[in-house]
Design a protein around this motif. Sequence first.
Motif, PDB file in Angstrom:
ATOM      1  N   ARG A  30      11.448   5.177  -4.539  1.00 20.86           N
ATOM      2  CA  ARG A  30      12.011   4.128  -3.695  1.00 20.86           C
ATOM      3  C   ARG A  30      13.257   3.525  -4.341  1.00 20.86           C
ATOM      4  NH1 ARG A  30       6.199   1.367  -3.628  1.00 20.86           N
ATOM      5  NH2 ARG A  30       6.512   1.995  -5.789  1.00 20.86           N
ATOM      6  N   LYS A  81       1.410 -11.610  -8.685  1.00 20.02           N
ATOM      7  CA  LYS A  81       1.332 -11.007  -7.354  1.00 20.02           C
ATOM      8  C   LYS A  81       2.715 -10.921  -6.728  1.00 20.02           C
ATOM      9  CE  LYS A  81      -2.418 -13.914  -6.477  1.00 20.02           C
ATOM     10  NZ  LYS A  81      -3.278 -14.625  -5.524  1.00 20.02           N
ATOM     11  N   CYS A  91       8.335  -4.701  -8.825  1.00 22.23           N
ATOM     12  CA  CYS A  91       8.451  -6.114  -8.445  1.00 22.23           C
ATOM     13  C   CYS A  91       9.116  -6.953  -9.537  1.00 22.23           C
ATOM     14  CB  CYS A  91       7.075  -6.682  -8.123  1.00 22.23           C
ATOM     15  SG  CYS A  91       6.275  -5.937  -6.690  1.00 22.23           S
ATOM     16  N   SER A 101       6.135   3.437 -10.241  1.00 25.34           N
ATOM     17  CA  SER A 101       6.934   2.202 -10.231  1.00 25.34           C
ATOM     18  C   SER A 101       7.680   1.989 -11.546  1.00 25.34           C
ATOM     19  CB  SER A 101       6.041   0.990  -9.923  1.00 25.34           C
ATOM     20  OG  SER A 101       5.136   0.732 -10.985  1.00 25.34           O
ATOM     21  N   SER A 133       0.121  -6.740  -7.265  1.00 20.99           N
ATOM     22  CA  SER A 133       0.628  -6.158  -6.022  1.00 20.99           C
ATOM     23  C   SER A 133       0.792  -4.655  -6.231  1.00 20.99           C
ATOM     24  CB  SER A 133       1.972  -6.796  -5.633  1.00 20.99           C
ATOM     25  OG  SER A 133       2.520  -6.157  -4.510  1.00 20.99           O
ATOM     26  N   LYS A 134      -0.133  -3.864  -5.733  1.00 29.76           N
ATOM     27  CA  LYS A 134      -0.145  -2.433  -6.024  1.00 29.76           C
ATOM     28  C   LYS A 134       0.900  -1.659  -5.228  1.00 29.76           C
ATOM     29  CE  LYS A 134      -3.414  -2.856  -8.994  1.00 29.76           C
ATOM     30  NZ  LYS A 134      -3.088  -2.739 -10.427  1.00 29.76           N
ATOM     31  N   LYS A 135       1.446  -2.247  -4.169  1.00 29.24           N
ATOM     32  CA  LYS A 135       2.406  -1.509  -3.348  1.00 29.24           C
ATOM     33  C   LYS A 135       3.651  -1.148  -4.141  1.00 29.24           C
ATOM     34  CE  LYS A 135       5.018  -1.662   0.946  1.00 29.24           C
ATOM     35  NZ  LYS A 135       5.347  -2.424   2.170  1.00 29.24           N
ATOM     36  N   TYR A 136       4.210  -2.155  -4.846  1.00 32.49           N
ATOM     37  CA  TYR A 136       5.424  -1.914  -5.620  1.00 32.49           C
ATOM     38  C   TYR A 136       5.182  -1.995  -7.120  1.00 32.49           C
ATOM     39  CZ  TYR A 136       8.239  -2.059  -1.388  1.00 32.49           C
ATOM     40  OH  TYR A 136       8.782  -1.780  -0.170  1.00 32.49           O
ATOM     41  N   ASN A 137       4.103  -2.618  -7.535  1.00 30.93           N
ATOM     42  CA  ASN A 137       3.709  -2.697  -8.946  1.00 30.93           C
ATOM     43  C   ASN A 137       4.884  -3.128  -9.827  1.00 30.93           C
ATOM     44  OD1 ASN A 137       2.021  -2.583 -11.132  1.00 30.93           O
ATOM     45  ND2 ASN A 137       1.605  -0.408 -11.008  1.00 30.93           N
ATOM     46  N   VAL A 154       6.140 -10.212  -5.092  1.00 32.06           N
ATOM     47  CA  VAL A 154       6.689  -9.193  -4.203  1.00 32.06           C
ATOM     48  C   VAL A 154       8.203  -9.246  -4.309  1.00 32.06           C
ATOM     49  CG1 VAL A 154       4.741  -9.277  -2.619  1.00 32.06           C
ATOM     50  CG2 VAL A 154       6.692 -10.792  -2.250  1.00 32.06           C
TER      51      VAL A 154
END
Length: 348
Positions: free
Chosen positions: A258, A192, A225, A282, A218-222, A194
């Motif tokens: 990003r 997980k 990270c 990502s 963590s799907k936001k940054y996958n 970040v």
Amino acid sequence: MYFAVSSGAKELTLDLRPQRFIHYRNIQYNFPSSNFATPMPTSVEHLKLLFCYLRPSPTFFGLSNLKTLELSFVRITKEDLESLLSYTFSLQELKLSQCPNIDHLRIPDVPSKFNYLDIDLCWIRALEIHIQNLVIFNYHGSVRFRIIQGEGSLFKEARFQFSCGDAIEYAITEMAPALPNLETLFLIGFSKMVIPTRDPRHRFHCLKHLQLKMIMLSKKYNNLCLVSFLDAAPFLESLIVHVCNESLYYPGKKTDLRRLEKRKPHKNLKFAKMTGFDGERSSIELALHILESSTNLECLILDPIKYKSEWKYIYEENLRDVQWRVHNFTISEYIAEAVPSHVKLLFS
């Protein structure tokens, strides 16, 4: 019931499930139950025990020629195992699989040739190493355990596979300070993680070769990270990331990618590879980060074929034409122009 073999025996396997055969070369012995005592021949070099209770007798003085010991579904206390190891002076390899009574494993400094340890699904809470020559350690399980390394121990190569918990967080917080001499690490599991805003508290100061096969929760940054692990391993020379995406192709624009805040460059990283590279957002971002932050990178391989095995290179057999087309498009559209002239890019 007693069992004995000739003094010239080199390999011995005892499988003591009810009504099972015990095999030694071409000889078979049939035991109706697992209640027995076994005087082992001192000439045995490779011993494998399955489904039994094991307790050295008061007159046990070790197996002088034993080189490999494998215990599977064996009930033995941590004290008895340590006693057995203390009298097995030629032991080189120890494999433990689903031995339920060992919660604190202590490897004494007596077996001077001991260099390989494999633990599979044992509920250990602490691993204490006092020998100097242990080079390779394989672990597969779900339990986070404390690592205690004795003075003079040179633990250099480890393979960890976790079936639950945050593997990267455990590696950075527990493994990095406990294994200061680690040079090679293969880590499989879930995370997980970040992207932190500050430098990691612990670092792998000797880590040169890293393989990661992570399912990022963590799907936001996958996969981006994973940069957190790179921050904790500033002296890497080779990096292999086995991507575990579900073929989620990235349909956006370059401006949607990003970029992370500037970090300390990787000056030693020369080789990087990503398997299962399928154009997911990502994964593209991670590849670009590696290109931008590795000042001496020589080769980057972006392989679309997924890596399936635990420790060996085994790939899925076929890749659809559409996957190849998306892969090649992703490389030309998002990666190719970011590759410095001194970096060799391989992708098909």
